[in-house]
Design an enzyme around this catalytic site. Structure first.
Site, PDB file in Angstrom:
ATOM      1  N   HIS A  83       0.997  -1.118  -0.102  1.00 33.40           N
ATOM      2  CA  HIS A  83      -0.098  -0.057   0.011  1.00 33.40           C
ATOM      3  C   HIS A  83       0.828   1.320  -0.104  1.00 33.40           C
ATOM      4  CE1 HIS A  83       0.550   1.933   3.972  1.00 33.40           C
ATOM      5  NE2 HIS A  83       0.928   0.887   4.406  1.00 33.40           N
ATOM      6  N   CYS A  84       0.274   2.390  -0.542  1.00 35.66           N
ATOM      7  CA  CYS A  84       0.811   3.662  -0.313  1.00 35.66           C
ATOM      8  C   CYS A  84      -0.300   4.754   0.244  1.00 35.66           C
ATOM      9  CB  CYS A  84       1.476   4.117  -1.640  1.00 35.66           C
ATOM     10  SG  CYS A  84       0.202   4.227  -3.132  1.00 35.66           S
ATOM     11  N   ASN A  85      -0.398   5.765   0.222  1.00 38.44           N
ATOM     12  CA  ASN A  85      -1.288   6.774   0.697  1.00 38.44           C
ATOM     13  C   ASN A  85      -2.776   6.274  -0.217  1.00 38.44           C
ATOM     14  OD1 ASN A  85      -2.715   9.118   1.895  1.00 38.44           O
ATOM     15  ND2 ASN A  85      -2.051  10.150   0.310  1.00 38.44           N
ATOM     16  N   THR A 112       1.933   1.938  -5.416  1.00 43.11           N
ATOM     17  CA  THR A 112       1.499   0.695  -5.134  1.00 43.11           C
ATOM     18  C   THR A 112       1.383   0.081  -6.351  1.00 43.11           C
ATOM     19  OG1 THR A 112       0.068   1.221  -3.137  1.00 43.11           O
ATOM     20  CG2 THR A 112      -0.302  -0.884  -4.260  1.00 43.11           C
TER      21      THR A 112
END
Length: 191
Positions: free
Chosen positions: A134-136, A142
């Site tokens: 995941h990222c933001n 991602t």
């Protein structure tokens, strides 16, 4: 007539304009000449998303992707996720977590990022343990890592890998720099 006088004469011939300015805190103003008038002072400078994006998407065997909303203990437990790979966003979870400092800017060299991420993902997948990347927002960083994983370990072309990830999570969109670097990767020979 001096050059400055000519410029001032030309400036006087220009038609006045009205500009709406939105500041980062959401305040909106109308600027017309030297006049500034506040409008809509109680709005945000961005679209407020009140719905959580907390459903991880399985893109390949044991590989989930999602936004930071997925990287919470309740979601991790519900999906039997044993590892979390966090790209640019630190989270506090009860499972094995690897944080990679990574900015979502076109200038970021993904080769360094992939050298750290792909072996970690591969170890989780070959151990048959679910991993969440995941990222933001789960859109650019991602998807870049997920696409690179498919190119490297599943020996797909960029387009094949992109199409699979896009079909599973339509919101993905690697930034222009990431996309260009992904397109240059050779299947099976990323890291």
């Amino acid at each position: 007539m001096s050059f400055l006088d000519k410029l001032q004469n030309q400036k006087n011939k220009l038609k006045g304009t009205e500009t709406i300015v939105t500041t980062v805190d959401g305040q909106r103003y109308v600027e017309k000449g030297s006049e500034v008038t506040a409008i809509c002072p109680n709005t945000y400078g961005f679209v407020v998303d009140t719905k959580p994006d907390n459903i991880p998407i399985l893109v390949s065997d044991y590989l989930y992707i999602g936004s930071q909303d997925c990287a919470v203990n309740s979601v991790i437990e519900a999906y039997n996720i044993k590892h979390v790979l966090s790209l640019g966003i630190k989270v506090d979870v009860v499972v094995n977590n690897k944080f990679i400092n990574c900015l979502d800017v076109p200038e970021t060299k993904i080769k360094d990022l992939l050298t750290e991420c792909l072996p970690f993902i591969w170890r989780c997948v070959t151990s048959k343990e679910y991993i969440l990347v995941h990222c933001n927002a789960g859109v650019s960083r991602t998807s870049t890592v997920a696409i690179a994983y498919l190119i490297h370990y599943k020996r797909m072309t960029f387009q094949e890998a992109y199409d699979i990830v896009k079909s599973k999570r339509p919101a993905i969109q690697p930034n222009a720099g990431f996309r260009k670097q992904l397109e240059a990767l050779t299947p099976g020979n990323v890291i």
